[in-house]
Design a protein around this motif. Sequence first.
Motif, short mmCIF file in Angstrom:
data_model
loop_
_atom_site.label_atom_id
_atom_site.label_comp_id
_atom_site.label_asym_id
_atom_site.label_seq_id
_atom_site.Cartn_x
_atom_site.Cartn_y
_atom_site.Cartn_z
N ALA A 164 0.85 -1.38 -0.22
CA ALA A 164 0.25 0.45 -0.41
C ALA A 164 0.86 1.97 0.12
O ALA A 164 0.34 1.96 -0.56
CB ALA A 164 -1.31 0.27 1.47
N LEU A 165 1.79 1.03 0.61
CA LEU A 165 2.83 2.37 1.46
C LEU A 165 3.96 2.95 -0.55
O LEU A 165 3.14 3.94 -0.69
CB LEU A 165 4.18 2.39 1.60
CG LEU A 165 3.89 2.25 2.89
CD1 LEU A 165 4.86 1.23 3.87
CD2 LEU A 165 2.79 3.90 3.18
N GLN A 166 3.11 1.84 -1.29
CA GLN A 166 3.80 2.03 -2.92
C GLN A 166 3.23 2.44 -3.94
O GLN A 166 2.96 3.06 -4.89
CB GLN A 166 4.89 0.80 -3.14
CG GLN A 166 5.35 1.25 -4.73
CD GLN A 166 7.08 -0.12 -5.13
OE1 GLN A 166 6.00 -0.59 -4.95
NE2 GLN A 166 7.79 1.20 -5.74
N TRP A 167 1.73 1.44 -3.57
CA TRP A 167 1.10 2.08 -4.88
C TRP A 167 -0.53 3.05 -4.59
O TRP A 167 -1.25 3.14 -4.88
CB TRP A 167 0.24 0.62 -5.07
CG TRP A 167 1.64 -0.17 -6.10
CD1 TRP A 167 1.99 -1.27 -5.38
CD2 TRP A 167 2.26 -0.23 -6.93
NE1 TRP A 167 3.01 -1.28 -5.87
CE2 TRP A 167 2.93 -0.79 -7.57
CE3 TRP A 167 1.52 0.84 -8.47
CZ2 TRP A 167 3.73 -0.33 -8.53
CZ3 TRP A 167 2.73 0.84 -8.95
CH2 TRP A 167 3.63 -0.19 -9.78
N VAL A 168 0.06 3.37 -3.14
CA VAL A 168 -1.43 4.51 -2.67
C VAL A 168 -1.21 5.58 -3.95
O VAL A 168 -2.58 5.90 -4.11
CB VAL A 168 -1.35 4.00 -1.40
CG1 VAL A 168 -2.39 5.99 -1.17
CG2 VAL A 168 -2.50 3.73 -0.44
N PRO A 169 -0.34 5.97 -3.82
CA PRO A 169 -0.04 7.22 -4.85
C PRO A 169 -0.36 6.76 -6.24
O PRO A 169 -1.61 7.82 -6.72
CB PRO A 169 1.12 6.95 -5.15
CG PRO A 169 1.96 6.69 -3.63
CD PRO A 169 1.13 5.29 -3.64
N PHE A 170 -0.33 5.65 -7.05
CA PHE A 170 -1.36 5.29 -7.94
C PHE A 170 -3.10 5.78 -7.70
O PHE A 170 -3.17 6.21 -8.68
CB PHE A 170 -1.17 4.31 -8.51
CG PHE A 170 -1.83 3.45 -9.41
CD1 PHE A 170 -1.10 3.88 -10.70
CD2 PHE A 170 -2.70 2.19 -9.43
CE1 PHE A 170 -1.54 2.98 -12.37
CE2 PHE A 170 -3.59 2.39 -10.71
CZ PHE A 170 -2.93 2.41 -11.96
#
Length: 293
Positions: A164-170
């Motif tokens: 989630a930390l990596q792909w929440v910005p997506f």
Amino acid sequence: MESNRMKKAPRDAYWMLAPLAAVVLALVAFPTLYAYSVSLLDARLSSDAAPFIGLHNYASALTNPSFYGSIAYSAKFALLATVAELIAGIALAVLFNRTFRGKGIATSLMLLPLMVAPSLFALIFRLMLNEFVGLIPFYFSRLGIPLNPFDPTWVNATLVIIDALQWVPFVFIIVYAGLTTIPEELYEAARVDGATAWQTFATITLPLLVPTIATAAFLRGIDAFKIYDMIYVLTNGGPGELTTSVSLFIYKKAFLEGNIGEASAASILLTFVLAPVLGLAMKYVVKSGREGV
């Protein structure tokens, strides 16, 4: 004369599409047919001989409990990660959908995780969460809280949080783009009617964002289901097979056990399992998009 030009135009279009068709044939059709052929052979890394064994690889995969366990884990991980990322991404998009000082810098910093390769991102957290030398367990121990993020009790939550930390910005980018298309007049009318912030969100923002959210959920769900690199770096499918995704299962079957034939059969079976699900999901995304328009 004009009719001759009209007849010639489609022919020219076909010739223009020929290079694209050749690329698709080379990158998609040939590997697919090759995988089908290998799945019918006893192909192994340890041997040059690959005798024909028919459907034996398919039967072996279908009777392997680890294969079903890996599919179940991938589905569970995809569901948890997608839901967490949607909730956080929508919340951040709504929060940023206003003017405030430092918005540009804050947005740029938020998007930084997307610029890092997933394997490198996982490696960073592998070091930070190490039970013996990691910063996070160290500070928790200073507070009197023993913490091993890769313990069987916490490992699934750890993987979901890191993903989630990596792909929440997506998700944030997609939802924020959707928010910018909502007419401001709707919010002004809601304020005139005395609607609260929550009522405005529930009756205006959320319904109009359904097509956008469906698209984000579809894209992230697919990507989360086929996750491989992050789990490989962080846990390698362990403890035991607790965090073995289906992609990691196929990798281990092919390159650790050396059974290329069964790995190919498992990947083909997975395609047949996912095809109806992806078809229904795509149909819903397209339908919601048309209704939104």
